[in-house]
Design a protein around this motif. Structure first.
Motif, mmCIF file in Angstrom:
data_model
loop_
_atom_site.group_PDB
_atom_site.id
_atom_site.type_symbol
_atom_site.label_atom_id
_atom_site.label_comp_id
_atom_site.label_asym_id
_atom_site.label_seq_id
_atom_site.Cartn_x
_atom_site.Cartn_y
_atom_site.Cartn_z
ATOM 1 N N VAL A 14 -6.698 -0.509 2.692
ATOM 2 C CA VAL A 14 -6.301 -1.163 3.940
ATOM 3 C C VAL A 14 -5.150 -0.382 4.585
ATOM 4 N N HIS A 16 -5.019 2.828 4.845
ATOM 5 C CA HIS A 16 -5.568 4.003 5.529
ATOM 6 C C HIS A 16 -6.799 3.683 6.365
ATOM 7 N N MET A 17 -7.069 2.423 6.558
ATOM 8 C CA MET A 17 -8.267 1.999 7.266
ATOM 9 C C MET A 17 -8.093 2.026 8.787
ATOM 10 N N TYR A 18 -6.872 1.879 9.246
ATOM 11 C CA TYR A 18 -6.608 1.783 10.681
ATOM 12 C C TYR A 18 -5.605 2.836 11.128
ATOM 13 N N ARG A 19 -5.671 3.173 12.401
ATOM 14 C CA ARG A 19 -4.647 4.017 13.010
ATOM 15 C C ARG A 19 -4.058 3.232 14.172
ATOM 16 N N ARG A 20 -2.811 3.506 14.461
ATOM 17 C CA ARG A 20 -2.134 2.820 15.574
ATOM 18 C C ARG A 20 -2.525 3.484 16.880
ATOM 19 N N ASN A 29 -4.300 -1.807 16.343
ATOM 20 C CA ASN A 29 -4.881 -1.065 15.231
ATOM 21 C C ASN A 29 -6.353 -0.800 15.545
ATOM 22 N N VAL A 30 -6.774 0.446 15.345
ATOM 23 C CA VAL A 30 -8.158 0.844 15.576
ATOM 24 C C VAL A 30 -8.689 1.425 14.278
ATOM 25 N N ILE A 31 -9.883 1.020 13.898
ATOM 26 C CA ILE A 31 -10.464 1.502 12.653
ATOM 27 C C ILE A 31 -10.702 3.009 12.744
ATOM 28 N N THR A 32 -10.426 3.722 11.648
ATOM 29 C CA THR A 32 -10.609 5.177 11.638
ATOM 30 C C THR A 32 -12.093 5.524 11.524
ATOM 31 N N GLN A 36 -14.957 3.583 9.291
ATOM 32 C CA GLN A 36 -16.162 3.073 9.947
ATOM 33 C C GLN A 36 -17.422 3.669 9.316
ATOM 34 N N ALA A 86 -12.063 -3.796 3.426
ATOM 35 C CA ALA A 86 -13.144 -2.958 3.961
ATOM 36 C C ALA A 86 -14.491 -3.368 3.373
#
Length: 130
Positions: A14, A16-20, A29-32, A36, A86
């Motif tokens: 969790v 490393h799952m999202y980027r700002r 937060n947007v999923i990488t 995905q 995830a």
């Protein structure tokens, strides 16, 4: 009914799952792409396993016990619970309607450098008899 699934690879944590992402002064937060792609592959594997086993999507309101065994690619320290979001989110709408009703149980973890994976066993809980 019990469903067994073997998932190749390990999900992103969790952490490393999202980027700002900031747009018009609003941060979200947007999923990488990596996360995905992993979730998409897990959905496909789950759908194929469900078809083979005759598993029907579990409706909201029925609890599902998910037993998990993790096989890491190395001895790098990882937290199994950081991967649950995830995984459980990916199966929502494929194996069950709502992950609110899922009871994850991490059974064990170890290292398998040649075949890192997650093995899962899903079982719908019987309704309580009053």
């Amino acid at each position: 009914m019990t469903l067994r699934i073997v998932l190749p690879g390990i999900p992103p944590s969790v952490n490393h799952m999202y980027r700002r992402f900031t747009a018009r002064g609003r941060t979200m937060n947007v999923i990488t792409r990596h996360a995905q792609a992993w979730m998409d592959s897990v959905r496909l594997a789950a759908k194929a396993a469900a078809i083979r086993a005759g598993w029907e999507i579990v409706p909201a309101g029925r609890k599902v016990v998910v037993k998990l065994w993790f096989y890491w690619p190395s001895r790098v320290r990882r937290d199994t619970h950081n991967t649950l979001k995830a995984l459980l989110d990916a199966w929502q709408g494929v194996l069950y309607e709502d992950d609110y009703w899922v009871l994850p149980r991490v059974m064990d973890f170890s290292v398998d450098r040649d075949n890192p994976r997650i093995e899962a066993e899903l079982e719908v809980m019987e309704e309580a008899v009053a």
